[in-house]
Design a protein around this motif. Structure first.
Motif, PDB file in Angstrom:
ATOM      1  N   SER A 187      30.890  53.434  41.733  1.00  0.00           N
ATOM      2  CA  SER A 187      30.637  54.141  42.984  1.00  0.00           C
ATOM      3  C   SER A 187      31.025  53.295  44.193  1.00  0.00           C
ATOM      4  O   SER A 187      31.671  53.783  45.129  1.00  0.00           O
ATOM      5  CB  SER A 187      29.169  54.563  43.074  1.00  0.00           C
ATOM      6  N   MET A 188      30.663  52.017  44.194  1.00  0.00           N
ATOM      7  CA  MET A 188      30.999  51.162  45.330  1.00  0.00           C
ATOM      8  C   MET A 188      32.489  50.835  45.353  1.00  0.00           C
ATOM      9  O   MET A 188      33.093  50.685  46.415  1.00  0.00           O
ATOM     10  CB  MET A 188      30.161  49.889  45.290  1.00  0.00           C
ATOM     11  N   ARG A 189      33.101  50.745  44.190  1.00  0.00           N
ATOM     12  CA  ARG A 189      34.546  50.513  44.141  1.00  0.00           C
ATOM     13  C   ARG A 189      35.305  51.715  44.701  1.00  0.00           C
ATOM     14  O   ARG A 189      36.250  51.557  45.476  1.00  0.00           O
ATOM     15  CB  ARG A 189      34.983  50.246  42.693  1.00  0.00           C
ATOM     16  N   GLU A 190      34.873  52.922  44.327  1.00  0.00           N
ATOM     17  CA  GLU A 190      35.545  54.125  44.815  1.00  0.00           C
ATOM     18  C   GLU A 190      35.385  54.265  46.328  1.00  0.00           C
ATOM     19  O   GLU A 190      36.317  54.699  47.009  1.00  0.00           O
ATOM     20  CB  GLU A 190      34.983  55.365  44.107  1.00  0.00           C
ATOM     21  N   GLU A 191      34.220  53.910  46.840  1.00  0.00           N
ATOM     22  CA  GLU A 191      34.022  53.988  48.291  1.00  0.00           C
ATOM     23  C   GLU A 191      34.981  53.051  49.017  1.00  0.00           C
ATOM     24  O   GLU A 191      35.592  53.430  50.025  1.00  0.00           O
ATOM     25  CB  GLU A 191      32.573  53.636  48.636  1.00  0.00           C
ATOM     26  N   ASP A 192      35.119  51.828  48.521  1.00  0.00           N
ATOM     27  CA  ASP A 192      36.010  50.872  49.176  1.00  0.00           C
ATOM     28  C   ASP A 192      37.474  51.261  49.001  1.00  0.00           C
ATOM     29  O   ASP A 192      38.302  51.032  49.891  1.00  0.00           O
ATOM     30  CB  ASP A 192      35.775  49.462  48.625  1.00  0.00           C
ATOM     31  N   LYS A 193      37.805  51.864  47.856  1.00  0.00           N
ATOM     32  CA  LYS A 193      39.174  52.344  47.661  1.00  0.00           C
ATOM     33  C   LYS A 193      39.498  53.446  48.657  1.00  0.00           C
ATOM     34  O   LYS A 193      40.573  53.449  49.279  1.00  0.00           O
ATOM     35  CB  LYS A 193      39.346  52.862  46.226  1.00  0.00           C
ATOM     36  N   ASN A 194      38.578  54.393  48.806  1.00  0.00           N
ATOM     37  CA  ASN A 194      38.807  55.491  49.750  1.00  0.00           C
ATOM     38  C   ASN A 194      38.905  54.975  51.176  1.00  0.00           C
ATOM     39  O   ASN A 194      39.723  55.459  51.974  1.00  0.00           O
ATOM     40  CB  ASN A 194      37.675  56.518  49.642  1.00  0.00           C
ATOM     41  N   LEU A 195      38.072  53.982  51.511  1.00  0.00           N
ATOM     42  CA  LEU A 195      38.126  53.386  52.839  1.00  0.00           C
ATOM     43  C   LEU A 195      39.462  52.703  53.074  1.00  0.00           C
ATOM     44  O   LEU A 195      40.063  52.827  54.144  1.00  0.00           O
ATOM     45  CB  LEU A 195      36.979  52.387  53.010  1.00  0.00           C
ATOM     46  N   ALA A 196      39.935  51.984  52.054  1.00  0.00           N
ATOM     47  CA  ALA A 196      41.221  51.296  52.176  1.00  0.00           C
ATOM     48  C   ALA A 196      42.366  52.290  52.333  1.00  0.00           C
ATOM     49  O   ALA A 196      43.284  52.083  53.134  1.00  0.00           O
ATOM     50  CB  ALA A 196      41.457  50.402  50.963  1.00  0.00           C
ATOM     51  N   ILE A 197      42.317  53.374  51.584  1.00  0.00           N
ATOM     52  CA  ILE A 197      43.372  54.400  51.672  1.00  0.00           C
ATOM     53  C   ILE A 197      43.396  55.028  53.057  1.00  0.00           C
ATOM     54  O   ILE A 197      44.471  55.207  53.665  1.00  0.00           O
ATOM     55  CB  ILE A 197      43.151  55.483  50.588  1.00  0.00           C
ATOM     56  N   LYS A 198      42.228  55.367  53.581  1.00  0.00           N
ATOM     57  CA  LYS A 198      42.164  55.951  54.925  1.00  0.00           C
ATOM     58  C   LYS A 198      42.634  54.947  55.980  1.00  0.00           C
ATOM     59  O   LYS A 198      43.306  55.320  56.949  1.00  0.00           O
ATOM     60  CB  LYS A 198      40.739  56.407  55.231  1.00  0.00           C
ATOM     61  N   ILE A 227      46.080  46.853  51.813  1.00  0.00           N
ATOM     62  CA  ILE A 227      46.752  47.124  50.533  1.00  0.00           C
ATOM     63  C   ILE A 227      46.225  46.167  49.466  1.00  0.00           C
ATOM     64  O   ILE A 227      46.012  46.553  48.310  1.00  0.00           O
ATOM     65  CB  ILE A 227      48.284  46.995  50.692  1.00  0.00           C
ATOM     66  N   GLN A 228      46.008  44.913  49.870  1.00  0.00           N
ATOM     67  CA  GLN A 228      45.433  43.943  48.950  1.00  0.00           C
ATOM     68  C   GLN A 228      44.027  44.355  48.542  1.00  0.00           C
ATOM     69  O   GLN A 228      43.644  44.253  47.372  1.00  0.00           O
ATOM     70  CB  GLN A 228      45.404  42.563  49.620  1.00  0.00           C
ATOM     71  N   ASN A 229      43.261  44.837  49.500  1.00  0.00           N
ATOM     72  CA  ASN A 229      41.902  45.333  49.225  1.00  0.00           C
ATOM     73  C   ASN A 229      41.949  46.482  48.223  1.00  0.00           C
ATOM     74  O   ASN A 229      41.168  46.530  47.259  1.00  0.00           O
ATOM     75  CB  ASN A 229      41.254  45.787  50.536  1.00  0.00           C
ATOM     76  N   LEU A 230      42.870  47.409  48.434  1.00  0.00           N
ATOM     77  CA  LEU A 230      43.017  48.554  47.533  1.00  0.00           C
ATOM     78  C   LEU A 230      43.407  48.097  46.134  1.00  0.00           C
ATOM     79  O   LEU A 230      42.910  48.616  45.132  1.00  0.00           O
ATOM     80  CB  LEU A 230      44.060  49.519  48.100  1.00  0.00           C
ATOM     81  N   MET A 231      44.282  47.113  46.064  1.00  0.00           N
ATOM     82  CA  MET A 231      44.723  46.605  44.772  1.00  0.00           C
ATOM     83  C   MET A 231      43.571  45.954  44.018  1.00  0.00           C
ATOM     84  O   MET A 231      43.360  46.210  42.827  1.00  0.00           O
ATOM     85  CB  MET A 231      45.850  45.593  44.971  1.00  0.00           C
ATOM     86  N   PHE A 232      42.797  45.118  44.716  1.00  0.00           N
ATOM     87  CA  PHE A 232      41.675  44.450  44.073  1.00  0.00           C
ATOM     88  C   PHE A 232      40.636  45.460  43.591  1.00  0.00           C
ATOM     89  O   PHE A 232      40.093  45.333  42.496  1.00  0.00           O
ATOM     90  CB  PHE A 232      41.024  43.471  45.041  1.00  0.00           C
ATOM     91  N   ALA A 233      40.351  46.440  44.427  1.00  0.00           N
ATOM     92  CA  ALA A 233      39.350  47.445  44.055  1.00  0.00           C
ATOM     93  C   ALA A 233      39.802  48.276  42.862  1.00  0.00           C
ATOM     94  O   ALA A 233      38.999  48.643  41.999  1.00  0.00           O
ATOM     95  CB  ALA A 233      39.059  48.355  45.242  1.00  0.00           C
ATOM     96  N   SER A 234      41.096  48.565  42.793  1.00  0.00           N
ATOM     97  CA  SER A 234      41.621  49.382  41.705  1.00  0.00           C
ATOM     98  C   SER A 234      41.659  48.622  40.389  1.00  0.00           C
ATOM     99  O   SER A 234      41.495  49.204  39.314  1.00  0.00           O
ATOM    100  CB  SER A 234      43.026  49.874  42.053  1.00  0.00           C
TER     101      SER A 234
END
Length: 287
Positions: A187-198, A227-234
């Motif tokens: 859940s927390m990973r998905e939130e940060d991924k969505n934040l990074a995408i936005k 992008i790095q944040n999104l990569m780490f979260a994914s």
């Protein structure tokens, strides 16, 4: 006074002793499955990396990782919350296993339900309750039970987090600990991924609208970090917590302590009988 009423004292104490034995034997075993977790440090490292861009991110209306405080403390608060239970726990468990289990039988790993609450043969809730409760337990009622069976705490020195779940079935206790760990990480990973995408979408859009090279360069660097944040979260399965000691199916019960229950019950009976004997003595003396 006590000796003259020794039969009353013995009788009352014996009744309490026998009753405590029967009650202790009727109590179901409770098993506790535990896990030891370590904060992954994923968000902390990202926060330090992006710290130099926090001013620009604030002006752009973007929240960087770490802005909300300690991720581990946030995760612990979420695990205890009604929203987390309603969204991530309740949909993934059988509600009757939380509310209506009477006992667990090791032979065949079978759950026995209270037939006054839930009919397992018909998969039907049959309990009789008054408002505000309903026949099928609400999220809030189920959450109140959930709060009583979970325990989560942090060691101040090591920062390790201990998570445990109690249940009449050791298999369900272990299963629910796994579910909580998986759900909080996802859940927390998905939130940060969505934040990074936005944030990436916003930066791309804003960069195309400005002609100032300095702003473009700053946005480009910030975009790279997002992008790095999104990569780490994914890529990171254990986004908030890493498992140090995995939960297991406990072989031994955690409670009740039947011997202690019987001892306390007998002592209470003895104390009560002595009080009654003394009251009878003084009442007779005054009369």
């Amino acid at each position: 006074a006590l000796w003259d009423r020794k039969f009353i004292i013995i009788s009352i104490t014996t009744v309490f002793a026998i009753s405590s034995v029967f009650i202790a034997l009727s109590l179901p075993n409770i098993y506790s499955s535990k896990a030891l977790l370590s904060p992954s440090g994923q968000q902390d490292s990202l926060s330090s990396t992006l710290g130099s861009f926090s001013g620009l991110a604030g002006m752009a209306g973007i929240s960087l990782p770490g802005d909300a405080g300690d991720p581990s403390q946030e995760a612990m608060s979420r695990i205890r919350s009604l929203e987390f239970f309603s969204k991530h726990i309740k949909p993934n468990i059988n509600l009757e296993n939380l509310i209506a289990v009477k006992e667990w039988k090791p032979n065949g790993n079978k759950l026995v339900y209270d037939d006054k609450i839930y009919e397992s043969e018909n998969n039907k809730w049959v309990r009789k309750v008054r408002y505000p409760k309903s026949t099928i337990p609400s999220d809030q009622e189920a959450y109140n039970v959930y709060k009583r069976i979970i325990s989560i705490s942090e060691d101040r020195k090591t920062k390790f987090v201990a998570l445990s779940v109690e249940h009449k079935s050791p298999y369900i206790a272990k299963k629910w600990v796994d579910l909580i760990i998986k759900s909080i990480n996802e859940s927390m990973r998905e939130e940060d991924k969505n934040l990074a995408i936005k944030s990436i979408e916003f930066l791309n859009e804003s960069s195309s609208k400005t002609n100032l090279n300095d702003i473009k360069e700053a946005m480009s660097e910030l975009l790279e970090k997002q992008i790095q944040n999104l990569m780490f979260a994914s890529a990171n399965e254990f986004y908030v917590y890493k498992i140090i000691d995995s939960p297991v199916v406990p072989e031994l019960k955690s409670k009740p302590n039947r011997a202690l229950f019987c001892i306390v019950g007998t002592l209470l009976g003895g104390i009560l009988s002595v009080i009654i004997a003394l009251i009878m003595f003084y009442v007779k003396k005054e009369s």
